[in-house]
Design a protein around this motif. Structure first.
Motif, short mmCIF file in Angstrom:
data_model
loop_
_atom_site.label_atom_id
_atom_site.label_comp_id
_atom_site.label_asym_id
_atom_site.label_seq_id
_atom_site.Cartn_x
_atom_site.Cartn_y
_atom_site.Cartn_z
N ALA A 113 4.49 -15.11 119.83
CA ALA A 113 5.85 -14.59 120.05
C ALA A 113 5.98 -13.96 121.42
O ALA A 113 6.98 -14.16 122.13
CB ALA A 113 6.20 -13.60 118.95
N ASN A 136 9.69 -14.54 122.39
CA ASN A 136 10.40 -14.40 121.11
C ASN A 136 10.41 -12.93 120.69
O ASN A 136 9.56 -12.49 119.93
CB ASN A 136 9.73 -15.26 120.04
CG ASN A 136 10.47 -15.22 118.72
OD1 ASN A 136 11.57 -14.68 118.62
ND2 ASN A 136 9.86 -15.80 117.70
N GLY A 191 10.61 -12.31 116.98
CA GLY A 191 9.33 -12.57 116.34
C GLY A 191 8.34 -11.46 116.55
O GLY A 191 7.54 -11.15 115.66
N GLU A 192 8.35 -10.84 117.73
CA GLU A 192 7.46 -9.72 118.00
C GLU A 192 7.80 -8.52 117.12
O GLU A 192 6.92 -7.76 116.70
CB GLU A 192 7.55 -9.31 119.46
CG GLU A 192 6.86 -10.24 120.44
CD GLU A 192 6.83 -9.67 121.83
OE1 GLU A 192 5.87 -8.94 122.15
OE2 GLU A 192 7.78 -9.94 122.61
N GLN A 232 8.44 -20.97 115.58
CA GLN A 232 9.12 -19.98 116.40
C GLN A 232 9.96 -20.63 117.49
O GLN A 232 11.11 -20.23 117.75
CB GLN A 232 8.10 -19.03 117.03
CG GLN A 232 7.41 -18.12 116.03
CD GLN A 232 6.54 -17.09 116.72
OE1 GLN A 232 7.03 -16.19 117.39
NE2 GLN A 232 5.23 -17.21 116.53
#
Length: 345
Positions: free
Chosen positions: A59, A64, A67-68, A149
């Motif tokens: 991520a 992203n 996502g993190e 992702q």
């Protein structure tokens, strides 16, 4: 690589970390449901805490931010402290990480940033850490967390203004039979992935010329030997020749149609930094492609990019392909989405 943490709570109860945009699911319920199965399989067969570390590192590498910020059930079990997660960028020297975690994270970084730079030595080290028989499933799981992702990010940008989010329609009986949760869990990752890939290929919205240019752009970026050697027979019949494919590497300066250039811009963002996909390119895409075509384009890029698994494992050799004088081999798919054969014209 399995763990006593692997349970229904880890694999199936929380799909939030791999949930795809509703727009994409509504347009292609067959393929997106099967990608769910791929992710379920990844979290069932890999060490969840280790996979979560790699997911978070991926991520970060692809930009992203959502996502993190997310956390999988593995992170909420207490096996991964926030201190360890915060120290993830310093994993090569941090005392929070074991030797196995360091090797896996280094492998993941190489896989994401430049899979063609993967060395035999790195592969051997990972095989020693994980076991040779588990290596293929591990790389397949890494592919799944990376490209899910990427798909989330790009599909959200391209499709959000076009299609209102909606619940995916009920699958046909054939798709429902293929996508049942339990039987696939006993299969190797490669077979679960193959079922997803077949579903992607069955899409009929995108023309073969665009499909071929995108496929070759992926192949050349990832430096997959077999995919660079192959040519899609349907695209050849539609007019794609070696003069045209030679323009892919410098497409922005070429005389390729603008529609093709837009598809290649999307491809480049998708497989490098999906956060770099601008609204300008998205608007261009929506002027040239329908929402159904954009959904298929996104899924196609994930399908062609499974080549990264073979590149990473060193199994992308093209020596057995029949080739013509130009050194290329042609291939096609049957109605089920499976490769129907290879031949030299």
């Amino acid at each position: 690589m399995t763990s006593n943490l692997v349970s229904a709570d880890i694999g199936l109860a929380d799909h939030s970390i791999w949930r795809l945009p509703g727009q994409l699911c509504a347009l292609r319920p067959d393929a997106t449901q099967l990608l769910d199965r791929v992710n379920e399989h990844a979290w069932r067969t890999a060490e969840p805490a280790l996979l979560e570390l790699m997911r978070l590192r991926v991520a970060c590498l692809i930009g992203n931010r959502a996502g993190e910020a997310a956390r999988s059930p593995a992170a909420r079990t207490g096996d991964l402290s926030e201190a360890k997660i915060d120290d993830l960028p310093a994993y090569p020297t941090s005392t929070h990480f074991s030797p196995v975690e360091r090797e896996c994270l280094a492998f993941a970084e190489q896989f994401v940033m430049d899979v063609s730079g993967m060395t035999t030595a790195a592969l051997d080290v990972l095989a020693h850490q994980l076991g040779r028989t588990e290596l293929s499933d591990f790389v397949g799981a890494l592919y799944a967390i990376e490209f899910t992702q990427r798909l989330q990010m790009v599909a959200q940008v391209l499709l959000a203004p076009v299609v209102e989010a909606a619940a995916a329609p009920a699958p046909t009986s054939a798709v429902a039979d293929t996508a049942k949760s339990e039987p696939h869990l006993d299969l190797p990752m490669r077979k679960v992935l193959a079922t997803y890939q077949d579903a992607v290929v069955r899409g009929q919205a995108l023309d073969s010329v665009t499909t071929e240019l995108v496929r070759l752009r992926c192949a050349r970026t990832h430096r997959c030997r077999i995919c660079q050697t192959l040519r899609l027979a349907d695209a050849q019949a539609a007019g794609v020749d070696e003069t045209m494919t030679a323009k892919i590497d410098f497409y922005e300066r070429s005389d390729l149609p603008e529609r093709c250039k837009v598809a290649l811009r999307i491809t480049d963002a998708f497989i490098t930094r999906p956060d770099s996909l601008s609204e300008t390119v998205a608007e261009q895409a929506r002027s040239f492609f329908s929402s159904e075509q954009l959904a298929e384009l996104c899924l196609d890029i994930t399908k062609w990019s499974t080549q990264k698994i073979n590149v990473a494992l060193g199994t992308d050799g093209a020596d057995r392909l029949p080739t013509n004088k130009a050194g290329v081999s042609f291939f096609g798919f049957d109605d089920a989405g499976r490769v129907a054969g290879f031949w030299a014209n």
